[in-house]
Design a protein around this motif. Sequence first.
Motif, PDB file in Angstrom:
ATOM      1  N   THR A   1      36.976 -10.354  -2.966  1.00  0.00           N
ATOM      2  CA  THR A   1      36.726  -9.721  -1.676  1.00  0.00           C
ATOM      3  C   THR A   1      37.503 -10.473  -0.608  1.00  0.00           C
ATOM      4  O   THR A   1      38.090 -11.534  -0.877  1.00  0.00           O
ATOM      5  N   THR A   2      37.521  -9.944   0.604  1.00  0.00           N
ATOM      6  CA  THR A   2      38.152 -10.607   1.746  1.00  0.00           C
ATOM      7  C   THR A   2      37.166 -10.647   2.897  1.00  0.00           C
ATOM      8  O   THR A   2      36.524  -9.637   3.208  1.00  0.00           O
ATOM      9  N   VAL A   3      37.046 -11.812   3.526  1.00  0.00           N
ATOM     10  CA  VAL A   3      36.166 -11.968   4.684  1.00  0.00           C
ATOM     11  C   VAL A   3      36.970 -12.544   5.835  1.00  0.00           C
ATOM     12  O   VAL A   3      38.093 -13.025   5.646  1.00  0.00           O
TER      13      VAL A   3
ATOM     14  N   ALA B   1      31.173 -17.858   8.164  1.00  0.00           N
ATOM     15  CA  ALA B   1      29.809 -17.345   8.002  1.00  0.00           C
ATOM     16  C   ALA B   1      29.756 -16.268   6.934  1.00  0.00           C
ATOM     17  O   ALA B   1      28.850 -16.233   6.089  1.00  0.00           O
ATOM     18  N   GLU B   2      30.754 -15.349   6.958  1.00  0.00           N
ATOM     19  CA  GLU B   2      30.806 -14.307   5.925  1.00  0.00           C
ATOM     20  C   GLU B   2      31.041 -14.929   4.555  1.00  0.00           C
ATOM     21  O   GLU B   2      30.502 -14.466   3.544  1.00  0.00           O
ATOM     22  N   LEU B   3      31.834 -15.982   4.531  1.00  0.00           N
ATOM     23  CA  LEU B   3      32.134 -16.652   3.270  1.00  0.00           C
ATOM     24  C   LEU B   3      30.866 -17.247   2.667  1.00  0.00           C
ATOM     25  O   LEU B   3      30.622 -17.145   1.463  1.00  0.00           O
ATOM     26  N   GLN B   4      30.049 -17.843   3.508  1.00  0.00           N
ATOM     27  CA  GLN B   4      28.819 -18.457   3.023  1.00  0.00           C
ATOM     28  C   GLN B   4      27.839 -17.415   2.490  1.00  0.00           C
ATOM     29  O   GLN B   4      26.981 -17.724   1.664  1.00  0.00           O
ATOM     30  N   ALA B   5      27.966 -16.179   2.959  1.00  0.00           N
ATOM     31  CA  ALA B   5      27.044 -15.122   2.543  1.00  0.00           C
ATOM     32  C   ALA B   5      27.407 -14.505   1.199  1.00  0.00           C
ATOM     33  O   ALA B   5      26.667 -13.682   0.671  1.00  0.00           O
ATOM     34  N   ILE B   6      28.560 -14.903   0.639  1.00  0.00           N
ATOM     35  CA  ILE B   6      29.000 -14.318  -0.630  1.00  0.00           C
ATOM     36  C   ILE B   6      28.108 -14.780  -1.765  1.00  0.00           C
ATOM     37  O   ILE B   6      27.766 -15.943  -1.881  1.00  0.00           O
ATOM     38  N   GLU B   7      27.736 -13.857  -2.597  1.00  0.00           N
ATOM     39  CA  GLU B   7      27.044 -14.194  -3.844  1.00  0.00           C
ATOM     40  C   GLU B   7      27.952 -13.750  -4.972  1.00  0.00           C
ATOM     41  O   GLU B   7      27.964 -12.595  -5.370  1.00  0.00           O
TER      42      GLU B   7
ATOM     43  N   ASP C   1      42.144 -14.033   7.694  1.00  0.00           N
ATOM     44  CA  ASP C   1      41.576 -13.423   6.486  1.00  0.00           C
ATOM     45  C   ASP C   1      41.403 -14.500   5.435  1.00  0.00           C
ATOM     46  O   ASP C   1      42.318 -15.296   5.192  1.00  0.00           O
ATOM     47  N   ILE C   2      40.242 -14.540   4.825  1.00  0.00           N
ATOM     48  CA  ILE C   2      39.994 -15.442   3.707  1.00  0.00           C
ATOM     49  C   ILE C   2      39.805 -14.585   2.459  1.00  0.00           C
ATOM     50  O   ILE C   2      38.832 -13.845   2.343  1.00  0.00           O
ATOM     51  N   HIS C   3      40.757 -14.665   1.542  1.00  0.00           N
ATOM     52  CA  HIS C   3      40.708 -13.872   0.317  1.00  0.00           C
ATOM     53  C   HIS C   3      39.982 -14.680  -0.753  1.00  0.00           C
ATOM     54  O   HIS C   3      40.411 -15.797  -1.097  1.00  0.00           O
ATOM     55  N   VAL C   4      38.905 -14.155  -1.255  1.00  0.00           N
ATOM     56  CA  VAL C   4      38.137 -14.825  -2.298  1.00  0.00           C
ATOM     57  C   VAL C   4      38.699 -14.385  -3.646  1.00  0.00           C
ATOM     58  O   VAL C   4      38.777 -13.192  -3.946  1.00  0.00           O
TER      59      VAL C   4
END
Length: 482
Positions: free
Chosen positions: A424-426, A430-436, A413-416
């Motif tokens: 958010t958490t991804v 790849a999901e991390l790069q999609a964060i805006e 889990d990567i907690h932003v």
Amino acid sequence: MPEPMHDTTFAFIDLETTGGNAAWDRITEIGLRLWRNGEVVDEWQTLVNPETRISPFIQSLTGISDSMVADAPVFAQVGEMLREKLQGAVFVAHNARFDYGFVKGEFRRLQEVFSARVLCTVKLSRLLYPQHHRHGMDALIARHGLVSVERHRAMGDVQSMQAFFELARAEHGDESFSAALKKLLRTPSVPSHLESEMLATVPSVPGVYRFYGENDALLYVGKSVNIHNRVSSHFSGDHNSGRGVRMSQSLRRVEWTETAGELGALLLELKQIKNLNPIYNQRSRAAKRLLSIALEPDANGYLRARLAWEFDPLQLGQYFGLFRAKREALKALTGIAQKNELCNRLLGLEPPGEGPCFQRRLGRCQGACEGLEDVTRYNLRMQIAFHNLRLKTWPWPGMVGASERNPKSGRTDIHVIYNWLHVTTVQSGAELQAIEGAGHTITLDADSYKLIMKALLKPAPGLEIFPLPGELGTPEVLLPED
């Protein structure tokens, strides 16, 4: 258990141990006798190697020496047999909290859960013989003329318990005796048709669990690094608060969400309690509005404390404390004043006026209200007094990732996080790069601030903190609204 006596197996059990604390002392002997419908149906006794030395005092008390247990099996070798024999039975012990706690503790060391319905014969004696003041085993043996046995050895104490149980049943009759058992066995447990099914499917992973009742009403949200163990503990015989009973009786199903580690479980629990408002969670409710304390110089240069209802959440370093209500802030100010002999008037605890403040008249203010204390000295004392309340300025230029991985399940889990708030958490890069980030709006929250600040400033082993690329943007941070 509508009829406590009918076809119920009672497991009379006694343990000898190396001491009285289940957290570090160990079992040296187990004595067990299974009783059903007036007959003994099984009996088992074994010495147990405690994997530690037995003190001379305990050796003298029990007669069990280091040499006697040297070749005995360790608990890991007999635990499964003990579990099989206790399966479905009522766990009966004299001062049951002691024996039950040790059995639970030994299984916990094996990373296993143990729970059972528990009957304490001390409580049974108190309930059935309230005219007596002493209910220890020696007192019961003497008072009821029970057969003398070898005390402080497991099977001897088991025999005494069984003898008392049968005598009390004979003296009070089945109906009265069953009523007493039913009262003592009234513990919070899920409905019998749900317990085994639910516990079998709950995984032993970090995460958040949710209890649902009739009409799918959300009863409770909890978290644990092992949700199977934590859910099981709700149904064990040593949880018997009124609140626990009501919740267990209402329970119809359990849901859970797996996380990679403890931080993820804490963040998700906090979010779900605030957003879903479960009936039995009393803490971490969302505050409608937060306030803080600002320190500002007055016309004479003295720092004054002001309750700040409006403040910039991106400039937290200028404020002191986050409070859900005015009374919490005033309580903090009062404590600071008393501890540091600061002026109540300058702290806003007394209305403006001329002359000495009330605390000055009591000798608890050093005279700033009358201009008698040096301004620089007073302001320095104020800053020192408020130091621990100062909110932390966000030390990174933008958002950060807090990554935790479960080595057993392989989940990551990567907690932003931004400005001490969870965005958010991804689960992947790849999901991390999609964060805006600029597309997110987050609200300043006192519980989240405290939780994340502690986690990021003192990361637990395995928690990796790294800054996120600036092109992801940053979210908008808001204060709670009325």
